[in-house]
Design a protein around this motif. Structure first.
Motif, PDB file in Angstrom:
ATOM      1  N   THR A  13       7.240   1.961   2.302  1.00  0.00           N
ATOM      2  CA  THR A  13       7.610   2.786   1.210  1.00  0.00           C
ATOM      3  C   THR A  13       9.091   2.895   1.321  1.00  0.00           C
ATOM      4  N   ARG A  54       1.547   1.349   9.003  1.00  0.00           N
ATOM      5  CA  ARG A  54      -0.141   0.685   8.820  1.00  0.00           C
ATOM      6  C   ARG A  54      -0.353   0.698   7.288  1.00  0.00           C
ATOM      7  N   TYR A  55       0.207   1.540   6.554  1.00  0.00           N
ATOM      8  CA  TYR A  55      -0.340   1.413   5.080  1.00  0.00           C
ATOM      9  C   TYR A  55       0.780   0.457   4.223  1.00  0.00           C
ATOM     10  N   TYR A  70       2.711   5.565  10.449  1.00  0.00           N
ATOM     11  CA  TYR A  70       1.888   5.811   9.151  1.00  0.00           C
ATOM     12  C   TYR A  70       2.150   4.673   8.118  1.00  0.00           C
ATOM     13  N   PRO A  79       1.760   7.357   0.225  1.00  0.00           N
ATOM     14  CA  PRO A  79       0.465   7.354   0.015  1.00  0.00           C
ATOM     15  C   PRO A  79      -0.149   8.761  -0.014  1.00  0.00           C
ATOM     16  N   ARG A  80       0.882   9.647   0.471  1.00  0.00           N
ATOM     17  CA  ARG A  80       0.197  11.145   0.551  1.00  0.00           C
ATOM     18  C   ARG A  80       1.121  12.274  -0.565  1.00  0.00           C
TER      19      ARG A  80
END
Length: 304
Positions: A198, A194-195, A191, A78-79
Motif C-alpha cells: 500500500t 500479505r495483501y 498484513y 484494505p481496511r
C-alpha cells in the motif's frame, strides 16, 4: 445518505475511536491508578475533567489531522478505506477545520476548569506534528509515537496527585508502549505484505522484515521490571503493566491494523458497560430487598 453510512459518519465525528480509548487512553487511566496507589487521595471531578479535555477533545483532534494527511494511502488500504474520511462520506478538506475547532474547544475547557494540566494536553498535538515529520523513519517513528502515551500517563498521574510522576515509572511506561508500537508496526507490515503493498505505508515493512525488533522491545520492558520493586513501585502496578503489554502485543498479532472492529468495538464496549450496570443494579436491588425485609422482621411482633 444511507443509514449505515450516516451511522459511521456520526461515530467518526462524535465519538473517540475505540482503539484510542481502549489502547492509548489506557495509559491515562494507568497514571490515575498509579497516582491512587501512591497517594490514596483523589478527586473524581479532577480526573473526569482531565480525561474529557485531554483525551476526548484535544487528543482526538490529532487523529483527524493524521487522517487528513494519510487520506490518499488510507483509500488504498484494505481496511482503512472504510473510514468515513477515506470512504468519502464528507469532504476531506473539512478535517483540518474540524480538528482546529475540537482543539480550541479542549483548550478553552481546560483553561476554564483546570489550567494546570493544559501544558500536558498541548504536548499531544506537538507530538503529532513531530511524528508526521518522522513517520517514515524506522525506529524513530516508534520512539516519537510512544511519547504520546507517556504524556497521557503523566496527565492521569497529575490528575490525582497534582505533580509529575518520577522518572523511573515514566521510563517503564515508555518502554512498555514502545514494545506495543513495534508490535503494531510489525503486524501492519506483515498484513500489507500479505495483501500487497500500500503506497505510503512502506515504512512498516522495516519492522515486518526484522521480527527480532519486536522481541527486543518486549525484552527491554520486561528487563526493567526487575528493578521496579526496588524502586518502590507497587506490585499490582507491575503486574498490570505486564498484562497490558502482553495483551497489546497479542491484539496486534491477532487483529492486525485497520478499523475492522470500529463499530463492533463500540458494541463490545457498550455490552461490557451494560452488563456491569445490570450486575450492579441487581446487587443494589438485592441489598435493598434484604434491608427492607430485615426492617419488616424487626417491626413484626414475635410469635408466642
Amino acid at each position: 445518505m444511507h443509514p449505515g453510512k450516516l451511522k459511521k459518519l456520526a461515530l467518526y465525528l462524535l465519538l473517540p475511536r475505540p482503539g484510542a480509548i481502549t489502547g492509548g487512553a489506557i495509559y491515562f487511566w494507568g497514571g490515575v491508578a498509579y497516582g491512587v496507589a501512591l497517594d490514596r487521595h483523589f478527586s473524581i471531578a479532577d480526573i473526569a475533567v482531565a480525561w474529557l479535555g485531554i483525551e476526548f477533545l484535544i487528543n482526538q483532534a490529532k487523529y483527524w489531522l493524521n487522517d487528513y494527511k494519510d487520506v490518499a494511502s488510507d483509500r488504498l488500504h484494505p481496511r482503512k478505506s472504510e473510514r468515513a474520511s477515506a470512504a468519502g462520506y464528507f469532504p476531506v478538506k473539512w478535517l483540518p477545520l474540524l480538528a482546529a475547532v475540537r482543539l480550541i474547544a479542549g483548550i478553552v475547557f481546560l483553561l476554564w476548569c483546570w489550567p494546570q494540566v493544559l501544558p500536558l494536553a498541548l504536548l499531544l498535538p506537538v507530538i503529532q506534528l513531530l511524528y508526521d515529520s518522522v513517520k517514515r523513519a524506522p525506529l524513530l517513528n516508534a520512539g516519537v509515537a510512544t511519547t504520546g502515551s507517556l504524556v497521557r500517563f503523566a496527565a492521569g498521574y497529575a490528575a490525582v496527585t497534582g505533580v509529575w510522576p518520577l522518572f523511573f515509572p515514566c521510563l517503564l511506561v515508555y518502554c512498555q508502549r514502545l514494545a506495543v508500537y513495534v508490535a503494531a508496526y510489525s503486524a501492519e507490515g506483515r498484513y500489507l505484505l500479505r495483501y500487497g503493498k500500500t503506497p505510503g505505508k512502506e515504512y512498516t515493512f522495516f519492522y515486518a522484515r526484522r521480527p527480532y525488533l519486536e522481541k527486543l522491545a518486549l525484552a527491554l520492558f520486561l528487563g526493567l521490571l526487575s528493578f521496579a520493586l526496588e524502586r518502590h513501585v507497587p506490585g499490582g502496578i507491575v503486574v498490570t503493566g505486564i498484562v497490558i503489554a502482553l495483551l497489546g502485543v497479542l491484539y496486534y498479532r491477532i487483529n492486525g491494523p485497520g478499523d475492522r472492529i470500529y463499530w463492533e468495538g463500540w458494541k463490545v464496549l457498550w455490552t461490557i458497560l451494560s452488563c456491569g450496570f445490570r450486575q450492579l443494579s441487581a446487587q443494589w436491588w438485592l441489598k435493598c430487598c434484604r434491608k427492607f425485609l430485615s426492617r419488616r422482621k424487626l417491626l413484626c411482633p414475635r410469635d408466642g
